[in-house]
Design a protein around this motif. Structure first.
Motif, PDB file in Angstrom:
ATOM      1  N   GLU A  26    -123.040 116.679   3.935  1.00  0.00           N
ATOM      2  CA  GLU A  26    -124.103 116.462   4.878  1.00  0.00           C
ATOM      3  C   GLU A  26    -124.218 114.926   5.323  1.00  0.00           C
ATOM      4  O   GLU A  26    -124.931 114.600   6.185  1.00  0.00           O
ATOM      5  CB  GLU A  26    -125.387 116.863   4.366  1.00  0.00           C
ATOM      6  CG  GLU A  26    -125.755 116.301   3.084  1.00  0.00           C
ATOM      7  CD  GLU A  26    -125.156 117.126   2.018  1.00  0.00           C
ATOM      8  OE1 GLU A  26    -125.704 116.980   0.602  1.00  0.00           O
ATOM      9  OE2 GLU A  26    -124.263 118.052   1.954  1.00  0.00           O
ATOM     10  N   ASN A  27    -123.327 114.098   4.664  1.00  0.00           N
ATOM     11  CA  ASN A  27    -123.507 112.709   5.155  1.00  0.00           C
ATOM     12  C   ASN A  27    -122.004 112.064   4.437  1.00  0.00           C
ATOM     13  O   ASN A  27    -121.421 112.740   3.920  1.00  0.00           O
ATOM     14  CB  ASN A  27    -124.694 111.941   4.674  1.00  0.00           C
ATOM     15  CG  ASN A  27    -124.531 111.809   3.016  1.00  0.00           C
ATOM     16  OD1 ASN A  27    -124.015 111.469   2.387  1.00  0.00           O
ATOM     17  ND2 ASN A  27    -125.971 112.698   2.619  1.00  0.00           N
ATOM     18  N   GLY A  28    -122.010 110.839   4.888  1.00  0.00           N
ATOM     19  CA  GLY A  28    -120.775 110.177   4.160  1.00  0.00           C
ATOM     20  C   GLY A  28    -120.405 109.945   2.908  1.00  0.00           C
ATOM     21  O   GLY A  28    -119.380 109.898   2.098  1.00  0.00           O
ATOM     22  N   ALA A  29    -121.591 109.669   2.117  1.00  0.00           N
ATOM     23  CA  ALA A  29    -121.917 109.625   0.649  1.00  0.00           C
ATOM     24  C   ALA A  29    -121.157 110.929  -0.043  1.00  0.00           C
ATOM     25  O   ALA A  29    -120.300 110.649  -0.912  1.00  0.00           O
ATOM     26  CB  ALA A  29    -123.116 109.118   0.351  1.00  0.00           C
ATOM     27  N   VAL A  30    -121.773 111.926   0.406  1.00  0.00           N
ATOM     28  CA  VAL A  30    -121.262 113.421  -0.197  1.00  0.00           C
ATOM     29  C   VAL A  30    -119.957 113.457   0.071  1.00  0.00           C
ATOM     30  O   VAL A  30    -119.036 114.001  -0.739  1.00  0.00           O
ATOM     31  CB  VAL A  30    -122.427 114.356   0.444  1.00  0.00           C
ATOM     32  CG1 VAL A  30    -121.596 115.762  -0.130  1.00  0.00           C
ATOM     33  CG2 VAL A  30    -123.661 114.324  -0.239  1.00  0.00           C
ATOM     34  N   ALA A  31    -119.369 113.118   1.434  1.00  0.00           N
ATOM     35  CA  ALA A  31    -117.779 113.354   1.839  1.00  0.00           C
ATOM     36  C   ALA A  31    -116.940 112.567   0.882  1.00  0.00           C
ATOM     37  O   ALA A  31    -116.075 112.779   0.580  1.00  0.00           O
ATOM     38  CB  ALA A  31    -117.951 112.816   3.208  1.00  0.00           C
ATOM     39  N   LEU A  32    -117.401 111.174   0.463  1.00  0.00           N
ATOM     40  CA  LEU A  32    -116.518 110.433  -0.056  1.00  0.00           C
ATOM     41  C   LEU A  32    -116.458 110.884  -1.683  1.00  0.00           C
ATOM     42  O   LEU A  32    -115.166 110.982  -2.056  1.00  0.00           O
ATOM     43  CB  LEU A  32    -117.133 108.878  -0.373  1.00  0.00           C
ATOM     44  CG  LEU A  32    -116.941 107.943   1.084  1.00  0.00           C
ATOM     45  CD1 LEU A  32    -117.641 106.827   0.764  1.00  0.00           C
ATOM     46  CD2 LEU A  32    -115.410 107.779   1.565  1.00  0.00           C
ATOM     47  N   ALA A  33    -117.514 111.536  -2.229  1.00  0.00           N
ATOM     48  CA  ALA A  33    -117.520 112.291  -3.409  1.00  0.00           C
ATOM     49  C   ALA A  33    -116.376 113.408  -3.392  1.00  0.00           C
ATOM     50  O   ALA A  33    -115.526 113.608  -4.210  1.00  0.00           O
ATOM     51  CB  ALA A  33    -118.803 112.700  -3.887  1.00  0.00           C
ATOM     52  N   ARG A  34    -116.414 114.243  -2.511  1.00  0.00           N
ATOM     53  CA  ARG A  34    -115.629 115.233  -2.134  1.00  0.00           C
ATOM     54  C   ARG A  34    -114.026 114.666  -1.907  1.00  0.00           C
ATOM     55  O   ARG A  34    -113.060 115.418  -2.297  1.00  0.00           O
ATOM     56  CB  ARG A  34    -116.043 116.203  -1.045  1.00  0.00           C
ATOM     57  CG  ARG A  34    -117.469 116.630  -1.005  1.00  0.00           C
ATOM     58  CD  ARG A  34    -117.217 118.056  -1.431  1.00  0.00           C
ATOM     59  NE  ARG A  34    -118.762 118.463  -1.710  1.00  0.00           N
ATOM     60  CZ  ARG A  34    -119.895 118.896  -1.024  1.00  0.00           C
ATOM     61  NH1 ARG A  34    -119.666 118.810   0.411  1.00  0.00           N
ATOM     62  NH2 ARG A  34    -121.032 119.270  -1.671  1.00  0.00           N
ATOM     63  N   VAL A  35    -113.915 113.704  -1.243  1.00  0.00           N
ATOM     64  CA  VAL A  35    -112.579 113.069  -1.193  1.00  0.00           C
ATOM     65  C   VAL A  35    -111.931 112.728  -2.363  1.00  0.00           C
ATOM     66  O   VAL A  35    -110.860 112.983  -2.792  1.00  0.00           O
ATOM     67  CB  VAL A  35    -112.634 111.926  -0.080  1.00  0.00           C
ATOM     68  CG1 VAL A  35    -111.157 111.443  -0.279  1.00  0.00           C
ATOM     69  CG2 VAL A  35    -112.822 112.448   1.365  1.00  0.00           C
TER      70      VAL A  35
END
Length: 126
Positions: A26-35
């Motif tokens: 839902e945002n860039g911070a969550v996406a970085l964690a997923r990456v």
């Protein structure tokens, strides 16, 4: 990566129809964690999000180990200014509008990006 839940759901369904597995954020911070958990082949990225927008996500993604070559397609609900395009120059494959005629180019763009990634992976493995 999109703060709009409906957009995330629709994109995930379209990707599944292509035979892709997707993870949403839902945002860039969550996406970085997923990456960091598992490197993706491709990122579909909205630019305007709370917590961490798409620009900050791109800056941090490109600094992560083994992530500088992850392919990114920007999907934006707004017009991207010339300054913003310049800021993204060389970091994204394409900028697509969420609504309108550009959206019809999204799935073919995703397919091309994934095929290019698979071809590059095959060449590296040889």
């Amino acid at each position: 990566v999109d703060d709009d839940e409906v957009a995330r759901t629709v994109l995930a369904q379209q990707l599944r129809a292509l035979g892709c597995t997707s993870r949403v954020a839902e945002n860039g911070a969550v996406a970085l964690a997923r990456v960091a958990e598992r490197r993706p082949d491709l990122v579909l990225l909205d630019l305007s999000m709370p917590t961490m927008d798409g620009f900050e996500f791109m800056e941090q993604l490109r600094q992560m180990e083994n992530c500088s070559d992850i392919r990114v397609i920007v999907i934006s609900g707004r017009d991207v200014s010339a300054f913003e395009r310049a800021r993204l120059n060389g970091q994204v494959l394409q900028i697509v509008k969420k609504r309108g005629s550009d959206c019809s180019t999204l799935l073919p763009s995703v397919t091309r990006a994934l095929k290019a990634r698979a071809t590059a992976g095959t060449a590296l493995a040889s």
